[in-house]
Design a protein around this motif. Structure first.
Motif, short mmCIF file in Angstrom:
data_model
loop_
_atom_site.label_atom_id
_atom_site.label_comp_id
_atom_site.label_asym_id
_atom_site.label_seq_id
_atom_site.Cartn_x
_atom_site.Cartn_y
_atom_site.Cartn_z
N ALA A 2 8.91 4.55 -6.27
CA ALA A 2 8.38 5.51 -5.31
C ALA A 2 7.48 6.54 -6.01
O ALA A 2 6.40 6.87 -5.52
CB ALA A 2 9.53 6.23 -4.60
N VAL A 3 7.93 7.03 -7.14
CA VAL A 3 7.14 8.01 -7.90
C VAL A 3 5.79 7.42 -8.30
O VAL A 3 4.74 8.07 -8.19
CB VAL A 3 7.93 8.49 -9.14
CG1 VAL A 3 7.03 9.23 -10.11
CG2 VAL A 3 9.10 9.38 -8.71
N TYR A 4 5.79 6.18 -8.75
CA TYR A 4 4.54 5.54 -9.16
C TYR A 4 3.62 5.34 -7.96
O TYR A 4 2.42 5.63 -8.02
CB TYR A 4 4.82 4.19 -9.83
CG TYR A 4 3.56 3.43 -10.16
CD1 TYR A 4 2.75 3.82 -11.23
CD2 TYR A 4 3.16 2.33 -9.41
CE1 TYR A 4 1.58 3.14 -11.53
CE2 TYR A 4 2.01 1.63 -9.70
CZ TYR A 4 1.22 2.04 -10.77
OH TYR A 4 0.06 1.37 -11.06
N LEU A 5 4.15 4.85 -6.85
CA LEU A 5 3.33 4.61 -5.67
C LEU A 5 2.74 5.91 -5.14
O LEU A 5 1.60 5.94 -4.65
CB LEU A 5 4.16 3.92 -4.58
CG LEU A 5 4.58 2.48 -4.88
CD1 LEU A 5 5.57 1.98 -3.84
CD2 LEU A 5 3.36 1.56 -4.94
N GLN A 6 3.49 7.00 -5.25
CA GLN A 6 2.96 8.28 -4.79
C GLN A 6 1.87 8.82 -5.70
O GLN A 6 1.07 9.65 -5.28
CB GLN A 6 4.10 9.29 -4.68
CG GLN A 6 5.06 9.01 -3.52
CD GLN A 6 6.09 10.11 -3.36
OE1 GLN A 6 6.93 10.32 -4.24
NE2 GLN A 6 6.03 10.81 -2.25
N ALA A 7 1.84 8.35 -6.93
CA ALA A 7 0.86 8.85 -7.90
C ALA A 7 -0.41 8.01 -7.93
O ALA A 7 -1.34 8.34 -8.68
CB ALA A 7 1.50 8.88 -9.29
N LEU A 8 -0.48 6.94 -7.13
CA LEU A 8 -1.68 6.11 -7.14
C LEU A 8 -2.92 6.93 -6.77
O LEU A 8 -2.88 7.72 -5.82
CB LEU A 8 -1.54 4.95 -6.15
CG LEU A 8 -0.55 3.84 -6.49
CD1 LEU A 8 -0.46 2.86 -5.32
CD2 LEU A 8 -0.98 3.11 -7.76
N PRO A 9 -4.02 6.76 -7.50
CA PRO A 9 -5.27 7.44 -7.11
C PRO A 9 -5.65 7.03 -5.70
O PRO A 9 -5.64 5.84 -5.37
CB PRO A 9 -6.29 6.93 -8.15
CG PRO A 9 -5.47 6.48 -9.30
CD PRO A 9 -4.18 5.96 -8.73
N GLN A 10 -5.97 8.00 -4.88
CA GLN A 10 -6.23 7.73 -3.47
C GLN A 10 -7.68 7.33 -3.22
O GLN A 10 -8.60 7.80 -3.88
CB GLN A 10 -5.88 8.95 -2.63
CG GLN A 10 -4.41 9.36 -2.72
CD GLN A 10 -3.49 8.30 -2.16
OE1 GLN A 10 -3.45 8.08 -0.96
NE2 GLN A 10 -2.72 7.65 -3.03
N GLN A 11 -7.86 6.45 -2.25
CA GLN A 11 -9.21 6.07 -1.83
C GLN A 11 -9.89 7.27 -1.19
O GLN A 11 -9.27 8.08 -0.51
CB GLN A 11 -9.15 4.95 -0.79
CG GLN A 11 -8.67 3.61 -1.27
CD GLN A 11 -8.79 2.58 -0.18
OE1 GLN A 11 -9.83 2.45 0.47
NE2 GLN A 11 -7.72 1.82 0.05
N ASP A 12 -11.19 7.35 -1.42
CA ASP A 12 -11.99 8.34 -0.70
C ASP A 12 -12.27 7.78 0.68
O ASP A 12 -12.99 6.78 0.83
CB ASP A 12 -13.31 8.61 -1.43
CG ASP A 12 -13.09 9.32 -2.76
OD1 ASP A 12 -12.13 10.11 -2.84
OD2 ASP A 12 -13.86 9.08 -3.70
N ARG A 13 -11.69 8.41 1.67
CA ARG A 13 -11.87 7.90 3.03
C ARG A 13 -13.21 8.37 3.58
O ARG A 13 -13.51 9.56 3.58
CB ARG A 13 -10.74 8.35 3.94
CG ARG A 13 -10.83 7.71 5.33
CD ARG A 13 -9.69 8.13 6.24
NE ARG A 13 -9.73 7.37 7.48
CZ ARG A 13 -8.91 7.60 8.50
NH1 ARG A 13 -7.98 8.55 8.42
NH2 ARG A 13 -8.99 6.88 9.61
#
Length: 426
Positions: free
Chosen positions: A292-303
């Motif tokens: 969960a911690v890793y998935l929350q830290a994923l760089p987010q797409q620029d929407r």
């Protein structure tokens, strides 16, 4: 005649050079197997291997419905034909009873069988190459402990040229190189553990990353979402808040989704329900939290700014509203509000407003079933409507829910419903 012979010799020489290059590329990073090796199996090692096999969801692909565990034979459909999973039991003829732990490690890390054959990436060795030798040995020890099954391995049913080792060698030369887990020194041990599980045994990118025409994924597009080939479910982006990103969630809610299939913000359906049922519900609390911690830290797409969505025709909304009132409102509410703990809300539900409506159409046609887990042993389900509603009615009601109660998304056409039925033989 001399010109013909010279041309032929040139072609043969070129093919020889190409073959040598492919062999070299496909052997990169491999070490010679030891002449003799004995793995010292212990109950602790076997128990650890059983847990890791659960994390990798190995049984899902290597067990047919009603068949012996890990006896193989399950057909995995791909755009290039059907790949049949192999027998992983300790049977010495059909299974891996005659293998060494080093040969098993080579299969996991390099995608090469005991006899040296290149394996098809339907077995996700592009992800499993990240698994450590210690974990590979533990899984091998566990598989050697399960009951042996003499089930014969089934031949793959792939079209030419995809059924050749030469084509597979080209694919590997283009898209595969052995890897190894590497810890990010600036991150916590919990984050690095999560990265190891998500990118290795969890092989999350195998579904949540788009594939090119040759079925390969790209690290640059990891977690950006994609249609699962042949299964025709859309695996939403894990790095985008408008799809399946969890960056803004409470970490405990992400853990709940992985272990029970349900969280306050949503629930799992389709192929992900099977993943939770067979795999992630068995995660230790520490490993679930690390993921969960890793998935929350994923760089987010620029929407990008959403394009203006044309309002659906009033006739479609009226027809869809009538179908909704008759078939859906008694569970999901007259305002799409749902019922907490029982039926999901449709208002503000990002699974409803995905740009690709495939999943919503599939759920209406086939029904929606959450996994039964230790944390949610009696989940509610949604019945299928494929025999009840026409293509026009399914298109209308899905258009209605995608554009009501504050939702806004492109309407669904009958052709999209027809294609969904056609793909799955409904």
């Amino acid at each position: 005649m001399k010109r013909i012979l010279w041309t032929l010799s040139s072609v043969l020489a070129a093919l020889g050079i190409a073959a040598a290059v492919l062999i070299t590329l496909n052997l990169r990073g491999e070490e010679p197997l030891p002449a003799a090796e004995t793995l010292q199996s212990t109950p602790v090692l076997v128990q650890r291997g059983e847990y890791l096999a659960r994390v990798g969801n190995c049984m899902a692909c290597h067990t047919t419905q009603g068949g012996a565990p890990f006896a193989g034979g399950r057909g995995i459909e791909t755009p290039f034909g059907v790949v049949h999973s192999s027998n992983l039991t300790p049977d010495r003829v059909q299974g891996i009873g005659s293998w060494t732990s080093a040969e098993f490690w080579r299969a996991m890390h390099h995608g090469r069988s005991k006899d040296g054959r290149l394996l098809y990436p339907a077995f996700p060795y592009p992800n499993y190459t990240q698994v450590t030798r210690e974990d590979s040995d533990a899984i091998f020890a566990y598989l050697q402990s399960v009951p042996a099954a003499p089930d014969a391995n089934r031949a793959h049913a792939l079209r030419f040229p995809y059924n050749t080792q030469a084509a597979l060698a080209v694919w590997r030369a283009l898209f595969f190189a052995p890897g190894a887990p590497s810890a990010e020194p600036t991150q916590t041990a919990e984050y690095n553990r999560g990265a190891y599980l998500v990118n290795g045994l969890g092989h999350c990118t195998a579904c949540h990353t788009p594939r090119n025409a040759l079925g390969a994924t790209s690290d640059t597009k990891a977690f950006t979402g994609g249609l699962i080939p042949v299964q025709n479910w859309y695996a939403p982006a894990l790095n985008a808040a408008h799809e399946a990103g969890v960056k803004e969630w409470r970490t405990d809610d992400v853990v709940a989704l992985l272990k029970t299939g349900v969280a306050p913000q949503g629930s799992v359906l389709g192929p992900m329900a099977e993943v939770v049922f067979r795999s992630t519900q068995y995660l230790s609390d520490a490993d679930a939290r690390a993921m969960a911690v890793y998935l929350q830290a994923l760089p987010q797409q620029d929407r990008k700014a959403p394009a203006t969505v044309a309002a659906p025709p009033a006739s479609a909304m009226a027809r869809g509203g009538k179908v909704y009132e008759q078939q859906c409102a008694h569970c999901h509410g007259d305002r799409g509000q749902g019922e907490p703990g029982a039926f999901p809300a449709l208002a503000g539900n990002r699974a409803v407003t995905l740009a690709d409506p495939t999943n919503l159409v599939r759920v209406v046609l086939q029904g929606g079933y959450l996994p039964a887990t230790a944390g949610n042993p009696r989940p509610h389900g949604m019945p299928p409507f494929q025999q009840t509603l026409s293509d026009e009615e399914v298109a209308a009601v899905t258009t209605f829910v995608r554009n009501s109660w504050g939702n806004q998304a492109p309407g669904v056409g009958t052709i999209e419903v027809y294609r969904a039925r056609e793909r799955r033989g409904m």
